[in-house]
Design an enzyme around this catalytic site. Structure first.
Site, PDB file in Angstrom:
ATOM      1  N   GLY A 157       0.801  -1.206   0.032  1.00  0.00           N
ATOM      2  CA  GLY A 157       0.031   0.044  -0.004  1.00  0.00           C
ATOM      3  C   GLY A 157       0.916   1.322  -0.101  1.00  0.00           C
ATOM      4  N   CYS A 158       1.001   1.964   1.260  1.00  0.00           N
ATOM      5  CA  CYS A 158       1.689   3.044   1.124  1.00  0.00           C
ATOM      6  C   CYS A 158       3.274   3.080   0.844  1.00  0.00           C
ATOM      7  CB  CYS A 158       1.477   3.775   2.641  1.00  0.00           C
ATOM      8  SG  CYS A 158      -0.340   4.049   3.015  1.00  0.00           S
ATOM      9  N   VAL A 159       3.794   1.979   1.021  1.00  0.00           N
ATOM     10  CA  VAL A 159       5.305   1.776   1.014  1.00  0.00           C
ATOM     11  C   VAL A 159       5.446   1.859  -0.747  1.00  0.00           C
ATOM     12  CG1 VAL A 159       7.260   0.289   0.924  1.00  0.00           C
ATOM     13  CG2 VAL A 159       6.055   0.764   2.967  1.00  0.00           C
TER      14      VAL A 159
END
Length: 211
Positions: free
Chosen positions: A149-151
């Site tokens: 996701g955010c990575v």
């Protein structure tokens, strides 16, 4: 990783970017939601937190710019847009919610930067790219949650903004090994460098020695 997959990518998606000359470190969304077993977002990534603390301490010794991100929404979630509509547990990140607190051991120091965001990428709608440019950084060491996701979103936007993404392999994690490994493979193939933490720490030690 199967031999067939490696052979399919060989010669097409096997380039390298190296480390860069002046990195910063970003710690993406290390907040209580991922470590509290009573939270829907619990990911079982306590080992990743321990690794990230070691990495953060090495970055401090090397004098790097260190950035932490969290997600913070208005009580109505209006600023979460389609993301908050799609992922209902993001309601845990309404500003002031206990699931958005920093975990033990990874609390920002007064001279370290905190960037609050509303979407997956640490670059989207934030001052991160401008800050890195103004500070003369050419690369960004990425640790955080979650890999798929955010990575990943931060890695892709890091590359798009002209910085070298260096993903610290043992300091990123996800709730399931399938998406975790698939996204590590894809980031290495197309966007940045996925590097063992030990190699990143050796690199930081060399920077410290040359300071």
């Amino acid at each position: 990783m199967t031999d067939e997959l490696q052979d399919n990518y060989a010669g097409v998606f096997d380039g390298g970017l190296g480390f860069g000359r002046k990195p910063a470190l970003i710690l993406v969304d290390f907040v209580e939601a991922y470590f509290d077993k009573g939270c829907d977002l619990y990911a079982g990534v306590e080992d990743v937190l321990a690794n990230a603390i070691v990495l953060r301490d090495a970055a401090r010794r090397a004098g790097l710019l260190i950035v932490y991100t969290n997600v913070a929404y208005a009580p109505s979630l209006i600023d979460g847009g389609r993301f908050a509509q799609k992922v209902a547990p993001l309601a845990n990140f309404v500003a002031g919610h206990p699931m958005g607190a920093w975990p033990d051991g990874l609390v920002p120091a007064d001279n370290e930067l905190v960037i609050s965001k509303q979407y997956a990428s640490a670059f989207f709608g934030t001052s991160l790219a401008s800050t890195l440019t103004a500070n003369g950084n050419d690369s960004l060491i990425i640790a955080g949650l979650t890999t798929s996701g955010c990575v990943r979103a931060t890695c892709v936007d890091c590359c798009s903004h002209g910085f070298i993404p260096i993903v610290a392999r043992q300091s990123v994690g996800d709730r399931h090994p399938g998406p975790h490994e698939a996204n590590l493979f894809d980031m290495q193939a197309k966007y940045g460098e996925v590097v063992p933490d030990a190699q990143v720490i050796d690199y930081l030690s060399d920077l410290q020695g040359g300071a």
